[in-house]
Design a protein around this motif. Structure first.
Motif, PDB file in Angstrom:
ATOM      1  N   GLU A   1      -9.682   4.373  -4.046  1.00 53.82           N
ATOM      2  CA  GLU A   1      -9.442   3.767  -2.741  1.00 53.82           C
ATOM      3  C   GLU A   1     -10.043   2.375  -2.638  1.00 53.82           C
ATOM      4  OE1 GLU A   1     -10.793   6.522   0.185  1.00 53.82           O
ATOM      5  OE2 GLU A   1      -9.309   8.056  -0.347  1.00 53.82           O
ATOM      6  N   GLU A   2     -11.201   2.162  -3.241  1.00 51.48           N
ATOM      7  CA  GLU A   2     -11.796   0.822  -3.187  1.00 51.48           C
ATOM      8  C   GLU A   2     -11.060  -0.157  -4.094  1.00 51.48           C
ATOM      9  OE1 GLU A   2     -13.978  -0.127  -0.920  1.00 51.48           O
ATOM     10  OE2 GLU A   2     -13.653   1.926  -0.242  1.00 51.48           O
ATOM     11  N   LEU A   3     -10.561   0.289  -5.222  1.00 49.14           N
ATOM     12  CA  LEU A   3      -9.740  -0.584  -6.057  1.00 49.14           C
ATOM     13  C   LEU A   3      -8.531  -1.089  -5.280  1.00 49.14           C
ATOM     14  CD1 LEU A   3      -9.730   1.232  -9.521  1.00 49.14           C
ATOM     15  CD2 LEU A   3     -10.612  -1.066  -9.063  1.00 49.14           C
ATOM     16  N   LEU A   4      -7.941  -0.205  -4.487  1.00 49.91           N
ATOM     17  CA  LEU A   4      -6.767  -0.597  -3.712  1.00 49.91           C
ATOM     18  C   LEU A   4      -7.148  -1.421  -2.490  1.00 49.91           C
ATOM     19  CD1 LEU A   4      -3.737  -0.452  -3.122  1.00 49.91           C
ATOM     20  CD2 LEU A   4      -4.137   1.731  -1.976  1.00 49.91           C
TER      21      LEU A   4
ATOM     22  N   GLN B   1      -5.520  10.341  -7.205  1.00 53.74           N
ATOM     23  CA  GLN B   1      -6.514   9.275  -7.280  1.00 53.74           C
ATOM     24  C   GLN B   1      -6.522   8.617  -8.658  1.00 53.74           C
ATOM     25  OE1 GLN B   1      -7.781   8.341  -4.569  1.00 53.74           O
ATOM     26  NE2 GLN B   1      -7.261  10.104  -3.317  1.00 53.74           N
ATOM     27  N   ILE B   2      -6.355   9.419  -9.692  1.00 56.16           N
ATOM     28  CA  ILE B   2      -6.328   8.854 -11.044  1.00 56.16           C
ATOM     29  C   ILE B   2      -5.114   7.936 -11.217  1.00 56.16           C
ATOM     30  CG2 ILE B   2      -6.041   9.435 -13.486  1.00 56.16           C
ATOM     31  CD1 ILE B   2      -7.676  11.970 -12.949  1.00 56.16           C
ATOM     32  N   PHE B   3      -3.962   8.392 -10.767  1.00 55.81           N
ATOM     33  CA  PHE B   3      -2.760   7.567 -10.880  1.00 55.81           C
ATOM     34  C   PHE B   3      -2.866   6.323  -9.996  1.00 55.81           C
ATOM     35  CE2 PHE B   3      -0.380  11.595 -12.143  1.00 55.81           C
ATOM     36  CZ  PHE B   3      -0.327  11.220 -13.474  1.00 55.81           C
ATOM     37  N   LEU B   4      -3.454   6.466  -8.812  1.00 55.06           N
ATOM     38  CA  LEU B   4      -3.609   5.324  -7.926  1.00 55.06           C
ATOM     39  C   LEU B   4      -4.476   4.252  -8.585  1.00 55.06           C
ATOM     40  CD1 LEU B   4      -3.216   3.956  -5.193  1.00 55.06           C
ATOM     41  CD2 LEU B   4      -5.170   5.264  -4.335  1.00 55.06           C
TER      42      LEU B   4
ATOM     43  N   MET C   1       0.814  -1.215   0.000  1.00 54.86           N
ATOM     44  CA  MET C   1       0.000   0.000   0.000  1.00 54.86           C
ATOM     45  C   MET C   1       0.845   1.262   0.000  1.00 54.86           C
ATOM     46  SD  MET C   1      -2.973   1.177   2.638  1.00 54.86           S
ATOM     47  CE  MET C   1      -3.667   2.816   2.517  1.00 54.86           C
ATOM     48  N   PRO C   2       1.900   1.361   0.843  1.00 50.85           N
ATOM     49  CA  PRO C   2       2.730   2.572   0.789  1.00 50.85           C
ATOM     50  C   PRO C   2       3.357   2.803  -0.580  1.00 50.85           C
ATOM     51  CG  PRO C   2       3.167   1.345   2.796  1.00 50.85           C
ATOM     52  CD  PRO C   2       2.311   0.463   1.939  1.00 50.85           C
ATOM     53  N   LEU C   3       3.704   1.725  -1.280  1.00 52.20           N
ATOM     54  CA  LEU C   3       4.294   1.874  -2.610  1.00 52.20           C
ATOM     55  C   LEU C   3       3.277   2.466  -3.583  1.00 52.20           C
ATOM     56  CD1 LEU C   3       6.363  -1.418  -2.958  1.00 52.20           C
ATOM     57  CD2 LEU C   3       7.219   0.906  -2.581  1.00 52.20           C
ATOM     58  N   TYR C   4       2.057   1.961  -3.550  1.00 52.17           N
ATOM     59  CA  TYR C   4       1.005   2.494  -4.428  1.00 52.17           C
ATOM     60  C   TYR C   4       0.763   3.975  -4.141  1.00 52.17           C
ATOM     61  CZ  TYR C   4      -0.572  -2.074  -6.201  1.00 52.17           C
ATOM     62  OH  TYR C   4      -0.668  -3.287  -6.830  1.00 52.17           O
ATOM     63  N   LEU C   5       0.538   4.300  -2.865  1.00 49.12           N
ATOM     64  CA  LEU C   5       0.231   5.677  -2.501  1.00 49.12           C
ATOM     65  C   LEU C   5       1.413   6.598  -2.750  1.00 49.12           C
ATOM     66  CD1 LEU C   5      -1.719   5.096   0.839  1.00 49.12           C
ATOM     67  CD2 LEU C   5      -2.653   5.624  -1.412  1.00 49.12           C
ATOM     68  N   GLY C   6       2.627   6.129  -2.422  1.00 51.35           N
ATOM     69  CA  GLY C   6       3.815   6.955  -2.645  1.00 51.35           C
ATOM     70  C   GLY C   6       4.054   7.239  -4.110  1.00 51.35           C
TER      71      GLY C   6
ATOM     72  N   ALA D   1       1.825   7.127  -6.581  1.00 53.27           N
ATOM     73  CA  ALA D   1       0.754   7.981  -7.106  1.00 53.27           C
ATOM     74  C   ALA D   1       0.955   9.428  -6.677  1.00 53.27           C
ATOM     75  CB  ALA D   1      -0.601   7.465  -6.633  1.00 53.27           C
ATOM     76  N   SER D   2       1.379   9.648  -5.430  1.00 53.76           N
ATOM     77  CA  SER D   2       1.592  11.011  -4.932  1.00 53.76           C
ATOM     78  C   SER D   2       2.748  11.688  -5.662  1.00 53.76           C
ATOM     79  CB  SER D   2       1.868  10.982  -3.424  1.00 53.76           C
ATOM     80  OG  SER D   2       0.760  10.485  -2.713  1.00 53.76           O
ATOM     81  N   LEU D   3       3.851  10.981  -5.845  1.00 45.73           N
ATOM     82  CA  LEU D   3       5.007  11.564  -6.541  1.00 45.73           C
ATOM     83  C   LEU D   3       4.661  11.902  -7.985  1.00 45.73           C
ATOM     84  CD1 LEU D   3       7.939   9.363  -5.193  1.00 45.73           C
ATOM     85  CD2 LEU D   3       7.467  11.761  -4.667  1.00 45.73           C
ATOM     86  N   MET D   4       3.940  11.026  -8.653  1.00 39.99           N
ATOM     87  CA  MET D   4       3.549  11.290 -10.043  1.00 39.99           C
ATOM     88  C   MET D   4       2.636  12.505 -10.129  1.00 39.99           C
ATOM     89  SD  MET D   4       2.885   7.302 -11.064  1.00 39.99           S
ATOM     90  CE  MET D   4       2.157   7.618 -12.676  1.00 39.99           C
ATOM     91  N   ALA D   5       1.689  12.611  -9.192  1.00 41.30           N
ATOM     92  CA  ALA D   5       0.771  13.752  -9.195  1.00 41.30           C
ATOM     93  C   ALA D   5       1.506  15.057  -8.919  1.00 41.30           C
ATOM     94  CB  ALA D   5      -0.337  13.540  -8.167  1.00 41.30           C
ATOM     95  N   LEU D   6       2.398  15.048  -7.942  1.00 43.40           N
ATOM     96  CA  LEU D   6       3.158  16.254  -7.616  1.00 43.40           C
ATOM     97  C   LEU D   6       4.017  16.696  -8.785  1.00 43.40           C
ATOM     98  CD1 LEU D   6       4.242  15.406  -3.959  1.00 43.40           C
ATOM     99  CD2 LEU D   6       2.782  17.309  -4.649  1.00 43.40           C
ATOM    100  N   ALA D   7       4.672  15.741  -9.429  1.00 44.14           N
ATOM    101  CA  ALA D   7       5.536  16.090 -10.557  1.00 44.14           C
ATOM    102  C   ALA D   7       4.728  16.671 -11.711  1.00 44.14           C
ATOM    103  CB  ALA D   7       6.308  14.852 -11.018  1.00 44.14           C
TER     104      ALA D   7
END
Length: 238
Positions: free
Chosen positions: A149-152, A55-58, A1-6, A8-14
């Protein structure tokens, strides 16, 4: 889970950092001390864009992983197919979807009172928000976040946990992870624990739905419906 969220967050920020800077005519690689101040509204729009893209990237990462691991069986992996019969009567499922938001609002209100936090007290949308920003925010809260979130949680993580745990343990594990993922920064009101505690019954209900129906769509529907009900309750005039 941390890998998915991390990831997705890095991709969104970039994407937001580079894309928004280029649109505004700013060199995205300028050092912080040379960057021009873009204003509070622009910062707020960027924060919303990050939330939406996360959320889209996740969702994309979870779907991509399922497709990579199971190929044509990715729908079954995430409980998005109809191979398994629905173990819950349609009438009962409809009753849960209709009545749950009321119970959720009562629980969230009681949790806020216990932790001394404010909930539904004088909350209003900023008059500076454009209609497009409000629509994007609603789409994020009611559609994008529940789907991703439900997909994950009730998709990928529920499936993996179910291979080694029984139904009850899987429901409790995914509910705990879901609640802990919503811990906010420490504050004087509730030490950041009010939100995860308020979400725990919802997370358990979502896990039970996933187990009883064998499908993910009811979880997505209940998650989005609960979010919409909370928004309506908080923003209702008077």
């Amino acid at each position: 889970m941390p890998l998915y969220l991390g990831a997705a967050s890095l991709m969104a920020l970039a994407c937001v950092r580079v894309g928004a800077d280029l649109i505004a005519g700013i060199d995205p690689f300028l050092p912080p001390n040379r960057r021009p101040f873009i204003g509070a509204m622009a910062l707020a729009r960027r924060e919303l864009a990050v939330d939406i893209l996360r959320q889209i990237f996740l969702a994309g990462l979870v779907l991509g992983t399922a497709l990579w691991r199971d190929g044509a069986g990715w729908r079954a992996r995430l409980a998005l197919d109809r191979r398994q019969p629905n173990g819950m009567r349609a009438r009962n499922l409809l009753l849960v979807l209709l009545l749950w938001p009321l119970a959720h609002i009562v629980w969230v209100s009681a949790t806020a009172a216990v932790f001394g936090t404010s909930f539904g007290q004088g909350t209003r949308l900023s008059p500076l928000l454009t209609p497009a920003s409000v629509a994007a925010w609603l789409a994020y809260v009611v559609v994008l976040a529940p789907v991703a979130e439900e997909l994950l949680m009730r998709g990928e993580i529920f499936r993996r946990a179910r291979t080694v745990l029984g139904p009850a343990a899987t429901i409790l594990l995914t509910a705990t992870i879901f609640a802990l993922a919503h811990i906010s920064a420490p504050s004087s009101a509730g030490w950041g624990l009010a939100r995860p505690v308020s979400l725990l019954p919802l997370a358990i209900a979502l896990g039970i739905l996933r187990w009883r129906t064998g499908r993910l769509w009811p979880c997505i529907a209940l998650h989005g419906w609960s979010n919409l009900a909370l928004i309506a309750y908080v923003l209702w005039p008077g």
